[in-house]
Design a protein around this motif. Structure first.
Motif, PDB file in Angstrom:
ATOM      1  N   HIS A 130      28.482 182.022 127.550  1.00 58.09           N
ATOM      2  CA  HIS A 130      27.445 183.048 127.458  1.00 58.09           C
ATOM      3  C   HIS A 130      26.507 182.699 126.307  1.00 58.09           C
ATOM      4  CE1 HIS A 130      29.562 185.450 130.417  1.00 58.09           C
ATOM      5  NE2 HIS A 130      30.662 185.196 129.741  1.00 58.09           N
ATOM      6  N   LEU A 131      25.210 182.692 126.585  1.00 57.88           N
ATOM      7  CA  LEU A 131      24.221 182.177 125.648  1.00 57.88           C
ATOM      8  C   LEU A 131      23.393 183.283 125.006  1.00 57.88           C
ATOM      9  CD1 LEU A 131      22.828 179.306 127.915  1.00 57.88           C
ATOM     10  CD2 LEU A 131      24.552 179.081 126.120  1.00 57.88           C
ATOM     11  N   SER A 132      23.006 183.042 123.752  1.00 58.72           N
ATOM     12  CA  SER A 132      21.993 183.873 123.124  1.00 58.72           C
ATOM     13  C   SER A 132      20.626 183.444 123.648  1.00 58.72           C
ATOM     14  CB  SER A 132      22.042 183.711 121.605  1.00 58.72           C
ATOM     15  OG  SER A 132      21.595 182.406 121.249  1.00 58.72           O
ATOM     16  N   SER A 178      32.106 176.194 121.194  1.00 59.18           N
ATOM     17  CA  SER A 178      32.786 176.292 119.906  1.00 59.18           C
ATOM     18  C   SER A 178      32.408 177.596 119.215  1.00 59.18           C
ATOM     19  CB  SER A 178      32.412 175.094 119.034  1.00 59.18           C
ATOM     20  OG  SER A 178      33.067 175.167 117.778  1.00 59.18           O
ATOM     21  N   ARG A 179      31.131 177.940 119.271  1.00 59.09           N
ATOM     22  CA  ARG A 179      30.676 179.217 118.710  1.00 59.09           C
ATOM     23  C   ARG A 179      31.338 180.391 119.422  1.00 59.09           C
ATOM     24  NH1 ARG A 179      28.627 182.651 121.915  1.00 59.09           N
ATOM     25  NH2 ARG A 179      27.078 181.180 122.727  1.00 59.09           N
ATOM     26  N   GLN A 180      31.469 180.275 120.749  1.00 55.63           N
ATOM     27  CA  GLN A 180      32.074 181.360 121.523  1.00 55.63           C
ATOM     28  C   GLN A 180      33.537 181.559 121.147  1.00 55.63           C
ATOM     29  OE1 GLN A 180      30.603 182.288 125.554  1.00 55.63           O
ATOM     30  NE2 GLN A 180      32.627 181.704 126.278  1.00 55.63           N
ATOM     31  N   PHE A 181      34.248 180.473 120.876  1.00 55.27           N
ATOM     32  CA  PHE A 181      35.628 180.596 120.411  1.00 55.27           C
ATOM     33  C   PHE A 181      35.681 181.337 119.078  1.00 55.27           C
ATOM     34  CE2 PHE A 181      36.812 176.793 123.117  1.00 55.27           C
ATOM     35  CZ  PHE A 181      37.718 177.481 123.901  1.00 55.27           C
ATOM     36  N   ILE A 182      34.708 181.067 118.205  1.00 57.71           N
ATOM     37  CA  ILE A 182      34.695 181.692 116.880  1.00 57.71           C
ATOM     38  C   ILE A 182      34.439 183.189 116.986  1.00 57.71           C
ATOM     39  CG2 ILE A 182      33.447 181.818 114.678  1.00 57.71           C
ATOM     40  CD1 ILE A 182      32.971 178.780 114.954  1.00 57.71           C
ATOM     41  N   VAL A 183      33.431 183.586 117.770  1.00 61.06           N
ATOM     42  CA  VAL A 183      33.085 185.004 117.850  1.00 61.06           C
ATOM     43  C   VAL A 183      34.150 185.803 118.610  1.00 61.06           C
ATOM     44  CG1 VAL A 183      30.622 184.552 117.671  1.00 61.06           C
ATOM     45  CG2 VAL A 183      31.663 184.717 119.933  1.00 61.06           C
ATOM     46  N   ARG A 184      35.007 185.106 119.355  1.00 62.14           N
ATOM     47  CA  ARG A 184      36.098 185.786 120.056  1.00 62.14           C
ATOM     48  C   ARG A 184      37.424 185.603 119.326  1.00 62.14           C
ATOM     49  NH1 ARG A 184      34.933 184.402 126.484  1.00 62.14           N
ATOM     50  NH2 ARG A 184      32.913 185.430 126.607  1.00 62.14           N
ATOM     51  N   GLU A 185      37.345 185.390 118.013  1.00 64.71           N
ATOM     52  CA  GLU A 185      38.540 185.052 117.239  1.00 64.71           C
ATOM     53  C   GLU A 185      39.632 186.111 117.348  1.00 64.71           C
ATOM     54  OE1 GLU A 185      39.623 183.453 112.739  1.00 64.71           O
ATOM     55  OE2 GLU A 185      37.647 184.262 113.170  1.00 64.71           O
ATOM     56  N   LEU A 233      41.566 176.413 123.278  1.00 66.36           N
ATOM     57  CA  LEU A 233      41.740 177.592 122.429  1.00 66.36           C
ATOM     58  C   LEU A 233      42.878 177.381 121.432  1.00 66.36           C
ATOM     59  CD1 LEU A 233      41.669 181.267 123.682  1.00 66.36           C
ATOM     60  CD2 LEU A 233      43.397 180.522 122.050  1.00 66.36           C
ATOM     61  N   VAL A 234      44.011 176.881 121.928  1.00 61.00           N
ATOM     62  CA  VAL A 234      45.173 176.639 121.051  1.00 61.00           C
ATOM     63  C   VAL A 234      44.817 175.621 119.967  1.00 61.00           C
ATOM     64  CG1 VAL A 234      47.522 175.715 120.937  1.00 61.00           C
ATOM     65  CG2 VAL A 234      46.881 177.263 122.794  1.00 61.00           C
ATOM     66  N   LYS A 235      44.122 174.541 120.363  1.00 58.07           N
ATOM     67  CA  LYS A 235      43.738 173.520 119.383  1.00 58.07           C
ATOM     68  C   LYS A 235      42.799 174.118 118.342  1.00 58.07           C
ATOM     69  CE  LYS A 235      43.387 169.317 117.720  1.00 58.07           C
ATOM     70  NZ  LYS A 235      42.735 168.213 118.459  1.00 58.07           N
ATOM     71  N   ARG A 236      41.903 174.976 118.776  1.00 52.60           N
ATOM     72  CA  ARG A 236      40.951 175.590 117.862  1.00 52.60           C
ATOM     73  C   ARG A 236      41.648 176.507 116.861  1.00 52.60           C
ATOM     74  NH1 ARG A 236      35.510 175.372 116.172  1.00 52.60           N
ATOM     75  NH2 ARG A 236      35.371 177.168 114.806  1.00 52.60           N
ATOM     76  N   GLU A 237      42.631 177.270 117.333  1.00 52.13           N
ATOM     77  CA  GLU A 237      43.272 178.277 116.495  1.00 52.13           C
ATOM     78  C   GLU A 237      44.424 177.740 115.656  1.00 52.13           C
ATOM     79  OE1 GLU A 237      42.196 181.432 116.098  1.00 52.13           O
ATOM     80  OE2 GLU A 237      40.512 180.915 117.396  1.00 52.13           O
TER      81      GLU A 237
END
Length: 272
Positions: A130-132, A178-185, A233-237
């Motif tokens: 999903h984009l800004s 990557s940004r989307q993963f962050i905002v859905r932390e 997701l797992v790798k990111r977190e």
């Protein structure tokens, strides 16, 4: 009404479906506004497709879940994948763009191997990007650069410039995911906690003795995510791959059982 089945194994096949002129046999930029009679269909893809949808105009069934498009979303397909597109009454006319790439176009380019790092090609449609407004403009500008090179008379620079801009487009998608993963932390933390609990239960309940070490797909299914999205997701977190996370848990279980005298090395190994 029964959907038409298509096999989009070439740029020509896709363009013929919508009466779109073919400007390059192996790569295309499509404007959805040019599709005068959108139709529901099922398709098997032989192409890479990066689709930017601007309006809520259709539903795509891909994987396990039905997904309604909201404003400014991107979803990607890869060769071999199956999709089902349903145009619903009362929804807006399709708006947006798509970049279609035949795998042969990547032959003998660094992107042929590098395409593997763009794991979002195997995400479910529920895991769309999903984009800004600003992100959308960057994506559109990059797509238009690809179109410009397709429209330009072919010369010795054409392929490298098209490939470079396709890679740029994919890198932007990677950045925005990557940004989307962050905002859905917060939501992601809940998924990791559920994964951890499911893994602990699997090992403590003795399932590993009967079924073996669980796969990443097993847990991805449990949390209703595609294996690629779940793994990213797992790798990111956690900083490690989902497979490594599982193996570390198994090793920790083995150590604890040995320390508590729950069997010798062979017995504990068999139990896990």
């Amino acid at each position: 009404m029964e959907k038409t089945n298509y096999n989009f194994d070439s740029i020509q096949a896709y363009c013929d479906c919508y009466n779109i002129p073919v400007k390059h046999p192996l790569v295309a930029v499509v404007d959805f506004e040019s599709i005068t009679e959108p139709q529901s269909y099922s398709a098997k893809w032989g192409l890479y497709a990066i689709m930017l949808k601007d309006t809520k105009c259709c539903e795509i069934n891909y994987g396990r879940t039905r997904y309604d498009y909201d404003d400014m979303s991107i979803v990607c397909f890869a060769p071999g994948q199956l999709t089902s597109i349903e145009i619903r009454d009362g929804l807006s006319t399709p708006s947006g763009k798509a970049v279609l790439i035949h795998p042969d176009f990547l032959f003998r380019t660094p992107l042929a191997q590098g395409i593997k790092k763009y794991s979002f090609f195997s995400y479910d449609s529920t895991e769309a990007l999903h984009l800004s407004v600003d992100e959308r403009q960057t994506i559109v500008d990059t797509i238009e650069r690809i179109r410009t090179e397709i429209d330009h008379p072919i010369d010795r620079f054409s392929k490298s410039l098209i490939i470079s801009n396709i890679e740029l487009l994919l890198d932007y998608c990677l950045r925005y995911y990557s940004r989307q993963f962050i905002v859905r932390e917060k939501m992601n933390y809940g998924i990791i906690a559920k994964f951890d609990n499911l893994l602990e239960s699997y090992l403590s309940d003795g399932k590993s003795a009967d079924k073996g070490i669980p796969s990443v797909k097993y847990f991805a299914d449990k949390v209703a995510l595609s294996p690629n999205y779940f793994g990213d997701l797992v790798k990111r977190e956690t900083g490690v791959t989902a497979q490594d996370y599982i193996h570390e848990k198994v090793l920790n279980q083995a150590k604890m059982r040995l320390l508590h005298g729950e069997g010798n090395v062979s017995q504990v190994a068999y139990s896990l």
